[in-house]
Design an enzyme around this catalytic site. Sequence first.
Site, PDB file in Angstrom:
ATOM      1  N   CYS A   1      60.665  12.840  12.632  1.00  0.00           N
ATOM      2  CA  CYS A   1      61.281  13.734  13.617  1.00  0.00           C
ATOM      3  C   CYS A   1      61.684  12.945  14.851  1.00  0.00           C
ATOM      4  CB  CYS A   1      60.293  14.820  14.024  1.00  0.00           C
ATOM      5  SG  CYS A   1      59.885  15.963  12.691  1.00  0.00           S
TER       6      CYS A   1
ATOM      7  N   ARG B   1      60.568   6.237  19.801  1.00  0.00           N
ATOM      8  CA  ARG B   1      59.246   6.200  19.168  1.00  0.00           C
ATOM      9  C   ARG B   1      58.894   4.747  18.859  1.00  0.00           C
ATOM     10  NH1 ARG B   1      58.463  11.313  15.132  1.00  0.00           N
ATOM     11  NH2 ARG B   1      56.295  10.789  15.537  1.00  0.00           N
TER      12      ARG B   1
ATOM     13  N   ASP C   1      52.282  18.902  18.886  1.00  0.00           N
ATOM     14  CA  ASP C   1      52.837  19.543  17.686  1.00  0.00           C
ATOM     15  C   ASP C   1      52.755  21.068  17.723  1.00  0.00           C
ATOM     16  OD1 ASP C   1      53.611  17.213  16.543  1.00  0.00           O
ATOM     17  OD2 ASP C   1      52.133  17.199  14.945  1.00  0.00           O
TER      18      ASP C   1
ATOM     19  N   LYS D   1      48.411  17.831   6.789  1.00  0.00           N
ATOM     20  CA  LYS D   1      49.463  16.832   6.542  1.00  0.00           C
ATOM     21  C   LYS D   1      49.132  15.507   7.209  1.00  0.00           C
ATOM     22  CE  LYS D   1      53.491  16.676   9.096  1.00  0.00           C
ATOM     23  NZ  LYS D   1      53.774  15.291   9.485  1.00  0.00           N
ATOM     24  N   ASN D   2      48.742  15.565   8.483  1.00  0.00           N
ATOM     25  CA  ASN D   2      48.580  14.317   9.238  1.00  0.00           C
ATOM     26  C   ASN D   2      47.330  13.542   8.841  1.00  0.00           C
ATOM     27  OD1 ASN D   2      50.958  14.723  10.584  1.00  0.00           O
ATOM     28  ND2 ASN D   2      50.006  15.720  12.353  1.00  0.00           N
TER      29      ASN D   2
ATOM     30  N   ARG E   1      58.792  19.960   5.048  1.00  0.00           N
ATOM     31  CA  ARG E   1      58.045  18.701   5.177  1.00  0.00           C
ATOM     32  C   ARG E   1      56.566  18.954   5.476  1.00  0.00           C
ATOM     33  NH1 ARG E   1      59.727  15.328   9.760  1.00  0.00           N
ATOM     34  NH2 ARG E   1      57.695  14.573   9.125  1.00  0.00           N
TER      35      ARG E   1
HETATM   36  C1  UD1 Z   1      52.190  11.941  17.865  1.00  0.00           C
HETATM   37  C2  UD1 Z   1      51.092  12.831  18.388  1.00  0.00           C
HETATM   38  C3  UD1 Z   1      50.513  13.506  17.186  1.00  0.00           C
HETATM   39  C4  UD1 Z   1      51.641  14.245  16.449  1.00  0.00           C
HETATM   40  C5  UD1 Z   1      52.840  13.333  16.131  1.00  0.00           C
HETATM   41  C6  UD1 Z   1      54.046  14.070  15.607  1.00  0.00           C
HETATM   42  C7  UD1 Z   1      49.566  12.412  20.237  1.00  0.00           C
HETATM   43  C8  UD1 Z   1      48.715  11.400  20.934  1.00  0.00           C
HETATM   44  N1  UD1 Z   1      50.171  12.005  19.114  1.00  0.00           N
HETATM   45  O1  UD1 Z   1      51.607  11.059  16.901  1.00  0.00           O
HETATM   46  O2  UD1 Z   1      49.516  14.405  17.605  1.00  0.00           O
HETATM   47  O3  UD1 Z   1      51.153  14.745  15.238  1.00  0.00           O
HETATM   48  O4  UD1 Z   1      53.221  12.699  17.315  1.00  0.00           O
HETATM   49  O5  UD1 Z   1      54.497  14.987  16.517  1.00  0.00           O
HETATM   50  O6  UD1 Z   1      49.634  13.544  20.653  1.00  0.00           O
HETATM   51  N2  UD1 Z   1      53.629   4.934  21.744  1.00  0.00           N
HETATM   52  C9  UD1 Z   1      53.963   3.703  22.280  1.00  0.00           C
HETATM   53  N3  UD1 Z   1      53.851   2.608  21.467  1.00  0.00           N
HETATM   54  C10 UD1 Z   1      53.424   2.655  20.192  1.00  0.00           C
HETATM   55  C11 UD1 Z   1      53.088   3.933  19.650  1.00  0.00           C
HETATM   56  C12 UD1 Z   1      53.197   5.045  20.456  1.00  0.00           C
HETATM   57  O7  UD1 Z   1      54.348   3.595  23.439  1.00  0.00           O
HETATM   58  O8  UD1 Z   1      53.339   1.619  19.517  1.00  0.00           O
HETATM   59  C13 UD1 Z   1      53.726   6.146  22.601  1.00  0.00           C
HETATM   60  C14 UD1 Z   1      54.777   7.124  22.081  1.00  0.00           C
HETATM   61  O9  UD1 Z   1      56.048   6.824  22.594  1.00  0.00           O
HETATM   62  C15 UD1 Z   1      54.237   8.447  22.572  1.00  0.00           C
HETATM   63  C16 UD1 Z   1      52.720   8.249  22.560  1.00  0.00           C
HETATM   64  O10 UD1 Z   1      52.505   6.851  22.513  1.00  0.00           O
HETATM   65  O11 UD1 Z   1      54.641   8.692  23.898  1.00  0.00           O
HETATM   66  C17 UD1 Z   1      52.007   8.904  21.377  1.00  0.00           C
HETATM   67  O12 UD1 Z   1      52.574   8.385  20.189  1.00  0.00           O
HETATM   68  P1  UD1 Z   1      51.777   8.378  18.808  1.00  0.00           P
HETATM   69  O13 UD1 Z   1      50.492   9.085  18.966  1.00  0.00           O
HETATM   70  O14 UD1 Z   1      51.762   7.007  18.236  1.00  0.00           O
HETATM   71  O15 UD1 Z   1      52.733   9.175  17.891  1.00  0.00           O
HETATM   72  P2  UD1 Z   1      52.370   9.730  16.516  1.00  0.00           P
HETATM   73  O16 UD1 Z   1      51.371   8.910  15.800  1.00  0.00           O
HETATM   74  O17 UD1 Z   1      53.673  10.003  15.859  1.00  0.00           O
END
Ligand code: UD1
Length: 423
Positions: A118, A123, A307, A22-23, A399
Amino acid sequence: MERFVIRGGNKLNGKITISGAKNAALPIIAASVFAGEPCRIENVPEISDVRMMGKILRYIGAEVTMPEPGVMVVDSKNVKADITIPDEMTRKLRASYYLLGVLLSKYGCASVALPGGCYFGVRPIDQHIKAFEALGATVSTDNAIVDVKCDELYGSSIYLDVVSVGATINAMLAAVKAKGLTVIENAAREPHIVDLANFLNSMGADVRGAGTEVIKIRGVSEMHGCTYSIIPDQIEAGTYMVAAAATGGDVLIDNVIPKHLESISNKLEDCGVTVIEGDESVRIISEGGRPRACRVKTSPHPGFPTDMQPQFATLLTICDGNSTVVEDVWDNRFKYIDQLRRMGANIIVNGDTALITGVDSLHSAPVEADDLRAGAAMIIAGLIANGETSIGNIKLIDRGYENIVEKLTAVGADIARVSFDED
Ligand code: UD1
């Protein structure tokens, strides 16, 4: 309204074939817009998040078809970037924000409602914005719509303050057509980032270093269509590995890249579960008594994936001894624990740490899927619990898991999707 109804207690035995990731699929489908001509994407999982990404691409003018199972063809020649992608689409799909990077890079503008997905705490997208601005774009947010635009993007040095999968991907996408060299430092290293880079390169991009902390992208002016097959889903595989371990089963998880599963395999081995790696499979054998307690801490790849945290914590509820789970990526990813407690789990949450005292078994209860992976955890809990567990809000599970009922039934689980009256 649909629920999953599971009669627990069956050991899982047999083979499960893993679908495309998916990702990886979501950013790859979004990035197919670069081609401006048909792209054939194979090993696409048939899940609702993918359907939603297809719907968004159609909304901005792409022709999206699924000519055969697991194959998506995107023809982006008529895509228009001057359309705002509305909240009712982005609310359901966090990955919709990848269209900011794609459309900015290809057309010089994009307008996308702030993404949902989610909920496990705040976020933010500040690092995505930082990357766009470093390349020369202007970014504004009005009424929860993110607008990005530029006259021209220029390669630049981008240091990400946190290791973020989403920001790394958006920075890569935005840099693909920027003039000159972009260097992304402190990049995330997840397998799906490597897969996206391989896909972009198949379309004519020049991306190097994906899978390390430094990604270098030399902007190209032309890109073209391609045929590409998506990697297997690390988290789907991990979920079934844990389900096999938790039920005391013997399951061959097929069509995987074992290297991507190492952090999960290592933790299962810490619990005393046997993991046998093949070329494209892992076999999980968990016969003979309760697994052992262990310590788990989530972190970006190659660490233990956030995850997989809810699913693994569910296994630990029936392990012998005291376990700890530290959630180091998100600040609010323990909400599902209330549901496990309803099923007899003994868990105390203290800040970013869950202390789990193993119990002999769980018992059934009506529970809800709080989010996608929390829902997967409820399924594992239902498989090990005595009695009949009913799980609600299963659209969140749909999803991210293709044919989950069929795959689990084939290895001996007693699980059904049941329609109920709203009343
Ligand atoms: C994250 C997970 C990913 C998982 C997804 C859904 C990590 C590094 N990433 O990806 O494996 O599939 O959640 O569960 O494990 N952050 C900031 N500023 C930004 C973007 C992110 O501070 O602009 C912080 C977030 O608050 C979080 C961390 O960075 O604490 C990781 O976030 P990110 O990797 O961007 O989230 P996803 O891409 O959703």
